[in-house]
Design a protein around this motif. Structure first.
Motif, PDB file in Angstrom:
ATOM      1  N   HIS A   1     -40.254  42.003 -84.967  1.00 38.55           N
ATOM      2  CA  HIS A   1     -40.127  41.390 -83.639  1.00 38.55           C
ATOM      3  C   HIS A   1     -40.161  42.476 -82.579  1.00 38.55           C
ATOM      4  CE1 HIS A   1     -39.078  37.344 -84.929  1.00 38.55           C
ATOM      5  NE2 HIS A   1     -38.365  37.905 -85.894  1.00 38.55           N
ATOM      6  N   THR A   2     -40.910  42.254 -81.595  1.00 41.09           N
ATOM      7  CA  THR A   2     -40.943  43.198 -80.486  1.00 41.09           C
ATOM      8  C   THR A   2     -40.044  42.652 -79.376  1.00 41.09           C
ATOM      9  OG1 THR A   2     -42.821  42.106 -79.474  1.00 41.09           O
ATOM     10  CG2 THR A   2     -43.298  43.899 -81.015  1.00 41.09           C
ATOM     11  N   PRO A   3     -39.472  43.553 -78.571  1.00 39.40           N
ATOM     12  CA  PRO A   3     -38.603  43.086 -77.495  1.00 39.40           C
ATOM     13  C   PRO A   3     -39.329  42.136 -76.559  1.00 39.40           C
ATOM     14  CG  PRO A   3     -38.398  45.461 -77.721  1.00 39.40           C
ATOM     15  CD  PRO A   3     -39.486  44.999 -78.666  1.00 39.40           C
ATOM     16  N   ALA A   4     -40.612  42.328 -76.380  1.00 43.69           N
ATOM     17  CA  ALA A   4     -41.362  41.453 -75.480  1.00 43.69           C
ATOM     18  C   ALA A   4     -41.452  40.053 -76.047  1.00 43.69           C
ATOM     19  CB  ALA A   4     -42.749  42.011 -75.232  1.00 43.69           C
ATOM     20  N   ALA A   5     -41.451  39.947 -77.354  1.00 41.81           N
ATOM     21  CA  ALA A   5     -41.551  38.634 -77.967  1.00 41.81           C
ATOM     22  C   ALA A   5     -40.245  37.861 -77.812  1.00 41.81           C
ATOM     23  CB  ALA A   5     -41.920  38.758 -79.435  1.00 41.81           C
ATOM     24  N   ASP A   6     -39.059  38.585 -77.759  1.00 39.46           N
ATOM     25  CA  ASP A   6     -37.772  37.916 -77.626  1.00 39.46           C
ATOM     26  C   ASP A   6     -37.533  37.420 -76.191  1.00 39.46           C
ATOM     27  OD1 ASP A   6     -37.164  38.284 -80.240  1.00 39.46           O
ATOM     28  OD2 ASP A   6     -35.957  40.090 -79.916  1.00 39.46           O
ATOM     29  N   GLN A   7     -38.109  38.090 -75.254  1.00 39.43           N
ATOM     30  CA  GLN A   7     -37.890  37.692 -73.855  1.00 39.43           C
ATOM     31  C   GLN A   7     -38.921  36.651 -73.464  1.00 39.43           C
ATOM     32  OE1 GLN A   7     -38.173  41.279 -71.611  1.00 39.43           O
ATOM     33  NE2 GLN A   7     -36.108  41.938 -72.111  1.00 39.43           N
ATOM     34  N   HIS A   8     -38.486  35.703 -72.734  1.00 40.43           N
ATOM     35  CA  HIS A   8     -39.432  34.712 -72.245  1.00 40.43           C
ATOM     36  C   HIS A   8     -39.779  35.044 -70.800  1.00 40.43           C
ATOM     37  CE1 HIS A   8     -35.739  33.102 -70.563  1.00 40.43           C
ATOM     38  NE2 HIS A   8     -36.475  32.319 -69.784  1.00 40.43           N
ATOM     39  N   ALA A   9     -40.902  34.706 -70.400  1.00 40.32           N
ATOM     40  CA  ALA A   9     -41.324  34.952 -69.026  1.00 40.32           C
ATOM     41  C   ALA A   9     -40.584  33.972 -68.129  1.00 40.32           C
ATOM     42  CB  ALA A   9     -42.833  34.749 -68.901  1.00 40.32           C
ATOM     43  N   PRO A  10     -40.031  34.460 -66.994  1.00 40.49           N
ATOM     44  CA  PRO A  10     -39.294  33.557 -66.121  1.00 40.49           C
ATOM     45  C   PRO A  10     -40.219  32.488 -65.536  1.00 40.49           C
ATOM     46  CG  PRO A  10     -39.442  35.749 -65.140  1.00 40.49           C
ATOM     47  CD  PRO A  10     -40.085  35.821 -66.494  1.00 40.49           C
ATOM     48  N   THR A  11     -39.645  31.354 -65.389  1.00 41.75           N
ATOM     49  CA  THR A  11     -40.416  30.251 -64.801  1.00 41.75           C
ATOM     50  C   THR A  11     -40.451  30.425 -63.289  1.00 41.75           C
ATOM     51  OG1 THR A  11     -38.478  28.858 -64.499  1.00 41.75           O
ATOM     52  CG2 THR A  11     -39.620  28.696 -66.634  1.00 41.75           C
ATOM     53  N   PRO A  12     -41.358  29.768 -62.612  1.00 37.62           N
ATOM     54  CA  PRO A  12     -41.405  29.869 -61.150  1.00 37.62           C
ATOM     55  C   PRO A  12     -40.090  29.439 -60.496  1.00 37.62           C
ATOM     56  CG  PRO A  12     -43.451  28.917 -61.950  1.00 37.62           C
ATOM     57  CD  PRO A  12     -42.543  29.057 -63.138  1.00 37.62           C
ATOM     58  N   ALA A  13     -39.410  28.455 -61.060  1.00 37.11           N
ATOM     59  CA  ALA A  13     -38.132  28.010 -60.499  1.00 37.11           C
ATOM     60  C   ALA A  13     -37.079  29.106 -60.636  1.00 37.11           C
ATOM     61  CB  ALA A  13     -37.665  26.737 -61.202  1.00 37.11           C
ATOM     62  N   GLU A  14     -37.063  29.787 -61.795  1.00 40.63           N
ATOM     63  CA  GLU A  14     -36.107  30.889 -62.004  1.00 40.63           C
ATOM     64  C   GLU A  14     -36.401  32.034 -61.045  1.00 40.63           C
ATOM     65  OE1 GLU A  14     -35.038  30.379 -66.754  1.00 40.63           O
ATOM     66  OE2 GLU A  14     -36.777  31.591 -66.181  1.00 40.63           O
ATOM     67  N   LEU A  15     -37.690  32.324 -60.838  1.00 45.49           N
ATOM     68  CA  LEU A  15     -38.067  33.394 -59.900  1.00 45.49           C
ATOM     69  C   LEU A  15     -37.616  33.035 -58.478  1.00 45.49           C
ATOM     70  CD1 LEU A  15     -41.637  34.352 -61.153  1.00 45.49           C
ATOM     71  CD2 LEU A  15     -39.565  35.738 -61.285  1.00 45.49           C
ATOM     72  N   ARG A  16     -37.824  31.782 -58.060  1.00 44.26           N
ATOM     73  CA  ARG A  16     -37.389  31.365 -56.727  1.00 44.26           C
ATOM     74  C   ARG A  16     -35.874  31.502 -56.587  1.00 44.26           C
ATOM     75  NH1 ARG A  16     -40.977  28.187 -57.979  1.00 44.26           N
ATOM     76  NH2 ARG A  16     -41.764  26.267 -57.360  1.00 44.26           N
ATOM     77  N   GLU A  17     -35.144  31.142 -57.627  1.00 51.33           N
ATOM     78  CA  GLU A  17     -33.678  31.250 -57.613  1.00 51.33           C
ATOM     79  C   GLU A  17     -33.243  32.713 -57.494  1.00 51.33           C
ATOM     80  OE1 GLU A  17     -29.984  30.362 -60.591  1.00 51.33           O
ATOM     81  OE2 GLU A  17     -31.658  28.925 -60.633  1.00 51.33           O
ATOM     82  N   GLN A  18     -33.899  33.599 -58.255  1.00 49.68           N
ATOM     83  CA  GLN A  18     -33.576  35.030 -58.173  1.00 49.68           C
ATOM     84  C   GLN A  18     -33.886  35.575 -56.774  1.00 49.68           C
ATOM     85  OE1 GLN A  18     -35.801  36.923 -61.296  1.00 49.68           O
ATOM     86  NE2 GLN A  18     -34.347  36.319 -62.909  1.00 49.68           N
ATOM     87  N   ILE A  19     -35.032  35.147 -56.218  1.00 46.78           N
ATOM     88  CA  ILE A  19     -35.415  35.614 -54.877  1.00 46.78           C
ATOM     89  C   ILE A  19     -34.397  35.123 -53.850  1.00 46.78           C
ATOM     90  CG2 ILE A  19     -37.131  35.300 -53.046  1.00 46.78           C
ATOM     91  CD1 ILE A  19     -39.269  35.308 -55.298  1.00 46.78           C
ATOM     92  N   GLU A  20     -33.988  33.873 -53.926  1.00 48.23           N
ATOM     93  CA  GLU A  20     -33.007  33.323 -52.986  1.00 48.23           C
ATOM     94  C   GLU A  20     -31.672  34.044 -53.109  1.00 48.23           C
ATOM     95  OE1 GLU A  20     -31.695  31.365 -49.849  1.00 48.23           O
ATOM     96  OE2 GLU A  20     -33.763  31.266 -50.587  1.00 48.23           O
ATOM     97  N   HIS A  21     -31.250  34.316 -54.337  1.00 45.61           N
ATOM     98  CA  HIS A  21     -29.997  35.049 -54.568  1.00 45.61           C
ATOM     99  C   HIS A  21     -30.080  36.456 -53.965  1.00 45.61           C
ATOM    100  CE1 HIS A  21     -26.275  36.182 -56.533  1.00 45.61           C
ATOM    101  NE2 HIS A  21     -26.881  37.247 -57.045  1.00 45.61           N
ATOM    102  N   THR A  22     -31.208  37.128 -54.174  1.00 47.87           N
ATOM    103  CA  THR A  22     -31.396  38.480 -53.633  1.00 47.87           C
ATOM    104  C   THR A  22     -31.404  38.446 -52.106  1.00 47.87           C
ATOM    105  OG1 THR A  22     -32.659  39.096 -55.603  1.00 47.87           O
ATOM    106  CG2 THR A  22     -32.895  40.505 -53.671  1.00 47.87           C
ATOM    107  N   ARG A  23     -32.067  37.438 -51.521  1.00 43.62           N
ATOM    108  CA  ARG A  23     -32.073  37.300 -50.051  1.00 43.62           C
ATOM    109  C   ARG A  23     -30.654  37.119 -49.516  1.00 43.62           C
ATOM    110  NH1 ARG A  23     -37.027  33.093 -49.258  1.00 43.62           N
ATOM    111  NH2 ARG A  23     -38.702  34.620 -49.351  1.00 43.62           N
ATOM    112  N   HIS A  24     -29.893  36.287 -50.191  1.00 42.71           N
ATOM    113  CA  HIS A  24     -28.519  36.033 -49.755  1.00 42.71           C
ATOM    114  C   HIS A  24     -27.696  37.332 -49.798  1.00 42.71           C
ATOM    115  CE1 HIS A  24     -24.908  33.773 -48.943  1.00 42.71           C
ATOM    116  NE2 HIS A  24     -24.329  34.317 -50.006  1.00 42.71           N
ATOM    117  N   GLU A  25     -27.795  38.075 -50.886  1.00 45.00           N
ATOM    118  CA  GLU A  25     -27.064  39.343 -51.006  1.00 45.00           C
ATOM    119  C   GLU A  25     -27.522  40.334 -49.956  1.00 45.00           C
ATOM    120  OE1 GLU A  25     -27.605  40.659 -55.043  1.00 45.00           O
ATOM    121  OE2 GLU A  25     -25.865  39.531 -55.747  1.00 45.00           O
ATOM    122  N   LEU A  26     -28.820  40.409 -49.728  1.00 43.14           N
ATOM    123  CA  LEU A  26     -29.361  41.322 -48.718  1.00 43.14           C
ATOM    124  C   LEU A  26     -28.859  40.938 -47.328  1.00 43.14           C
ATOM    125  CD1 LEU A  26     -31.187  43.703 -48.066  1.00 43.14           C
ATOM    126  CD2 LEU A  26     -33.105  42.114 -47.923  1.00 43.14           C
ATOM    127  N   GLY A  27     -28.825  39.629 -47.034  1.00 46.02           N
ATOM    128  CA  GLY A  27     -28.307  39.176 -45.739  1.00 46.02           C
ATOM    129  C   GLY A  27     -26.854  39.558 -45.552  1.00 46.02           C
TER     130      GLY A  27
END
Length: 147
Positions: A3-29
């Protein structure tokens, strides 16, 4: 099978990416606001001045209460002849002050009268403290005079 580490990780979904971006924006603000608050010298100075004013008001209240208590204690311990002499001296002082006031009104320049009126107004505003101090000084003076 390896098993490669890349195989264990799943690619984030667009919804997860939006959530991470919103969280980062909030912290930055929040971080930007905190930095802005630290650099706003005027607001910090006004806040500190308000705190100091409140502390001064509390301390003044405490001092007034202490002065009133001390005056009461001193007056309760004074013998009647001393109280009578103090009252008599106060009456004489009022009479002399009235005479001086009349003379002052007749002879003092207007600008000096205005400054004096302002000082008198301040004294009236702090009358209990001044009376307590005067009573204390009178008691000390009478005590020294007896010995």
């Amino acid at each position: 099978m390896t098993h490669t580490p890349a195989a264990d990780q799943h690619a984030p979904t667009p919804a997860e990416l939006r959530e991470q971006i919103e969280h980062t924006r909030h912290e930055l603000g929040d971080t930007v606001q905190a930095l802005a608050d630290k650099t706003d010298v005027k607001a910090r100075a006004q806040q500190k001045a308000g705190e100091l004013k409140e502390q001064a008001a509390v301390k003044a209240g405490e001092l007034k209460a202490q002065a009133a208590k001390a005056t009461s204690q001193v007056q309760s311990k004074l013998p009647d002849p001393v109280k009578e002499k103090a009252a008599q001296a106060a009456g004489q002082a009022r009479t002399a002050a009235a005479q001086a006031g009349r003379m002052w009104e007749e002879k003092a320049p207007a600008s000096l009268q205005q400054r004096t009126a302002q000082s008198a107004r301040l004294a009236r505003e702090h009358r209990p403290l001044l009376l307590a101090a005067a009573a204390g000084l009178t008691v000390l003076w009478l005590a020294r005079r007896k010995h």
